[in-house]
Design a protein around this motif. Structure first.
Motif, short mmCIF file in Angstrom:
data_model
loop_
_atom_site.label_atom_id
_atom_site.label_comp_id
_atom_site.label_asym_id
_atom_site.label_seq_id
_atom_site.Cartn_x
_atom_site.Cartn_y
_atom_site.Cartn_z
N ARG A 1 -7.03 -14.73 -18.56
CA ARG A 1 -7.41 -13.37 -18.17
C ARG A 1 -7.31 -13.17 -16.66
N GLU A 2 -7.69 -14.15 -15.88
CA GLU A 2 -7.60 -14.03 -14.42
C GLU A 2 -6.15 -13.88 -13.98
N SER A 3 -5.26 -14.60 -14.61
CA SER A 3 -3.84 -14.52 -14.29
C SER A 3 -3.29 -13.14 -14.65
N VAL A 4 -3.71 -12.63 -15.80
CA VAL A 4 -3.28 -11.29 -16.24
C VAL A 4 -3.81 -10.24 -15.27
N ASP A 5 -5.08 -10.33 -14.92
CA ASP A 5 -5.67 -9.37 -13.98
C ASP A 5 -4.97 -9.43 -12.62
N ALA A 6 -4.63 -10.63 -12.17
CA ALA A 6 -3.93 -10.78 -10.89
C ALA A 6 -2.55 -10.13 -10.96
N ALA A 7 -1.87 -10.30 -12.09
CA ALA A 7 -0.55 -9.69 -12.26
C ALA A 7 -0.64 -8.17 -12.25
N ILE A 8 -1.65 -7.64 -12.91
CA ILE A 8 -1.85 -6.18 -12.91
C ILE A 8 -2.14 -5.69 -11.50
N GLY A 9 -2.95 -6.40 -10.77
CA GLY A 9 -3.22 -6.05 -9.37
C GLY A 9 -1.97 -6.11 -8.52
N GLN A 10 -1.16 -7.11 -8.77
CA GLN A 10 0.09 -7.27 -8.02
C GLN A 10 1.05 -6.12 -8.33
N VAL A 11 1.11 -5.71 -9.58
CA VAL A 11 1.97 -4.58 -9.97
C VAL A 11 1.53 -3.32 -9.24
N THR A 12 0.24 -3.04 -9.28
CA THR A 12 -0.29 -1.84 -8.63
C THR A 12 -0.03 -1.85 -7.13
N GLN A 13 -0.31 -2.97 -6.50
CA GLN A 13 -0.10 -3.08 -5.05
C GLN A 13 1.38 -2.97 -4.70
N THR A 14 2.24 -3.59 -5.47
CA THR A 14 3.68 -3.55 -5.20
C THR A 14 4.20 -2.12 -5.31
N ILE A 15 3.81 -1.42 -6.35
CA ILE A 15 4.27 -0.03 -6.52
C ILE A 15 3.75 0.83 -5.37
N ASP A 16 2.48 0.69 -5.04
CA ASP A 16 1.92 1.47 -3.93
C ASP A 16 2.66 1.19 -2.63
N THR A 17 2.94 -0.08 -2.37
CA THR A 17 3.60 -0.47 -1.12
C THR A 17 5.05 0.03 -1.08
N LYS A 18 5.78 -0.20 -2.15
CA LYS A 18 7.20 0.17 -2.17
C LYS A 18 7.41 1.68 -2.13
N LEU A 19 6.48 2.43 -2.72
CA LEU A 19 6.67 3.88 -2.79
C LEU A 19 5.85 4.66 -1.77
N LYS A 20 5.16 3.93 -0.89
CA LYS A 20 4.31 4.56 0.13
C LYS A 20 5.08 5.56 0.99
N GLY A 21 6.29 5.21 1.36
CA GLY A 21 7.07 6.07 2.25
C GLY A 21 7.74 7.24 1.56
N PHE A 22 7.48 7.41 0.28
CA PHE A 22 8.16 8.46 -0.47
C PHE A 22 7.20 9.51 -1.01
N LYS A 23 6.08 9.69 -0.32
CA LYS A 23 5.08 10.66 -0.77
C LYS A 23 5.63 12.08 -0.80
N ASN A 24 6.60 12.37 0.05
CA ASN A 24 7.18 13.71 0.10
C ASN A 24 8.42 13.85 -0.77
N ASN A 25 8.82 12.78 -1.43
CA ASN A 25 9.98 12.83 -2.30
C ASN A 25 9.53 13.39 -3.65
N PRO A 26 10.05 14.57 -4.03
CA PRO A 26 9.58 15.20 -5.26
C PRO A 26 9.97 14.45 -6.53
N ILE A 27 10.86 13.49 -6.42
CA ILE A 27 11.26 12.70 -7.58
C ILE A 27 10.35 11.49 -7.72
N LEU A 28 10.16 10.75 -6.63
CA LEU A 28 9.39 9.51 -6.69
C LEU A 28 7.88 9.72 -6.69
N SER A 29 7.42 10.63 -5.89
CA SER A 29 5.97 10.81 -5.74
C SER A 29 5.24 11.02 -7.07
#
Length: 89
Positions: free
Chosen positions: A35-63
């Motif tokens: 469960r800890e490994s699964v939770d860490a993976a979910i956290g990593q997914v969330t953080q990765t998406i937030d980080t990679k898409l942070k610069g596209f807040k004004n992009n009407p497709i990605l945001s």
């Protein structure tokens, strides 16, 4: 209103970013029986998406896709966990 060329540029940007995001997320591994490994993976997914898409807040497709992408990837992890549990049962 956006011009057709502006929309095309945003779509190309979105495609490039989404491909890179997908490659990064494919590298996230976890132990479906831990469960800890699964939770860490979910956290990593969330953080990765937030980080990679942070610069596209004004992009009407990605945001608008940010929360949907998180949900899809987390669902994928949860499906793998459920499949693993079925195999162990």
């Amino acid at each position: 209103m956006l011009t057709l060329e502006a929309i095309r540029i945003q779509m190309r940007e979105a495609e490039t970013v989404l491909k890179a995001l997908d490659k990064t997320l494919e590298c996230i591994t976890f132990d479906s029986s831990d469960r800890e490994s699964v939770d860490a993976a979910i956290g990593q997914v969330t953080q990765t998406i937030d980080t990679k898409l942070k610069g596209f807040k004004n992009n009407p497709i990605l945001s608008p896709m940010v929360e949907e992408l998180k949900a899809q990837y987390v669902e994928g992890i949860q499906t793998q966990v459920a499949d693993s549990e079925l195999k162990r049962a």
